[in-house]
Motif scaffolding. Structure first.
Motif, short mmCIF file in Angstrom:
data_model
loop_
_atom_site.label_atom_id
_atom_site.label_comp_id
_atom_site.label_asym_id
_atom_site.label_seq_id
_atom_site.Cartn_x
_atom_site.Cartn_y
_atom_site.Cartn_z
N GLN A 23 57.33 -18.89 -93.17
CA GLN A 23 58.65 -18.66 -92.06
C GLN A 23 59.59 -17.99 -93.19
N GLY A 24 59.79 -18.46 -94.22
CA GLY A 24 60.77 -17.83 -95.22
C GLY A 24 60.48 -16.45 -95.46
N TYR A 25 59.28 -16.44 -95.85
CA TYR A 25 58.77 -14.98 -96.19
C TYR A 25 58.78 -13.85 -94.87
N GLU A 26 58.57 -14.28 -93.66
CA GLU A 26 58.90 -13.47 -92.39
C GLU A 26 59.99 -13.29 -92.27
N LYS A 27 61.00 -14.20 -92.57
CA LYS A 27 62.50 -13.97 -92.41
C LYS A 27 62.97 -12.68 -93.19
N ILE A 28 62.53 -12.75 -94.43
CA ILE A 28 63.02 -11.96 -95.69
C ILE A 28 62.18 -10.40 -95.11
N THR A 29 61.12 -10.48 -94.94
CA THR A 29 60.53 -9.12 -94.55
C THR A 29 60.70 -8.66 -93.23
N GLY A 30 61.15 -9.48 -92.45
CA GLY A 30 61.28 -9.08 -90.93
C GLY A 30 62.51 -8.71 -90.57
N GLY A 31 63.44 -8.96 -91.14
CA GLY A 31 65.00 -8.59 -90.87
C GLY A 31 65.61 -9.63 -90.06
N PHE A 32 65.66 -10.69 -90.65
CA PHE A 32 66.07 -12.02 -90.01
C PHE A 32 67.65 -11.78 -89.90
N SER A 33 68.35 -12.14 -88.75
CA SER A 33 69.65 -12.13 -88.53
C SER A 33 70.25 -13.26 -87.89
N LEU A 34 71.50 -13.61 -88.18
CA LEU A 34 71.92 -14.79 -87.47
C LEU A 34 72.93 -14.25 -86.66
N GLU A 35 73.26 -13.11 -86.53
CA GLU A 35 74.27 -12.68 -85.38
C GLU A 35 74.15 -12.92 -84.12
N GLY A 36 72.86 -12.66 -83.57
CA GLY A 36 72.87 -13.35 -82.19
C GLY A 36 72.55 -14.59 -81.94
N LEU A 37 72.28 -15.42 -82.78
CA LEU A 37 72.09 -16.60 -82.84
C LEU A 37 73.46 -17.33 -82.54
N THR A 38 74.43 -16.88 -83.24
CA THR A 38 75.82 -17.66 -83.26
C THR A 38 76.25 -17.50 -81.83
N LYS A 39 76.09 -16.39 -81.12
CA LYS A 39 76.37 -16.17 -79.88
C LYS A 39 75.71 -17.05 -78.76
N VAL A 40 74.29 -17.43 -79.10
CA VAL A 40 73.48 -18.19 -78.40
C VAL A 40 73.90 -19.61 -78.17
#
Length: 145
Positions: A23-40
């Protein structure tokens, strides 16, 4: 029977470590972003109000920092569990992360992972002799004598 339970706990530790590492690897390599999550989370009706406030005031202003801290933390937890290094603390941080994901209303596999981390934390004594520290002690004992 104790050996079987110990082996089952070891399997849970390896699987939990591998899953959170990925999960951590996928977040680092997949462009993990919190921008949309804060609105959700702000519009979410399932998350508690205090968690929404926490997310709005602590996470949202520093999303760039958290976008690195979260995946790196998951990778470190995964490696610690796979190697059996500081496994109790890794399990506690894993519990903390899974509770945060559940509070953010991201209910996927996280409840199962939470159970795995709880099993690891409660059975850390059984897992001590199959950890990196135990193998280090065994190696040092052979070197000394």
């Amino acid at each position: 029977m104790k050996k079987i339970f110990q082996i089952l706990c070891l399997i849970v530790r390896f699987i939990s470590g591998f899953i959170i590492l990925m999960q951590g690897y996928e977040k680092i390599t997949g462009g993990f972003s919190l921008e949309g999550l804060t609105k959700v989370i702000a519009q979410n009706e399932d998350s508690p109000t205090w968690y929404k406030q926490f997310f709005e005031h602590i996470i949202a202003p520093y999303t760039t920092l958290w976008e690195w801290v979260i995946p790196l933390g998951e990778i470190m937890i995964g490696l610690a569990l796979i190697l059996g290094f500081l496994q109790y603390y890794a399990a506690l941080f894993g519990i903390f992360i899974m509770i945060n994901y559940i509070l953010a209303d991201m209910i996927f596999t996280y409840p199962m992972q939470l159970i795995g981390f709880i099993i690891i934390a409660l059975n850390v004594e059984r897992l001590r002799n199959v950890s990196a520290h135990a193998f280090y002690k065994m190696f040092m004992k052979k070197e000394a004598g």
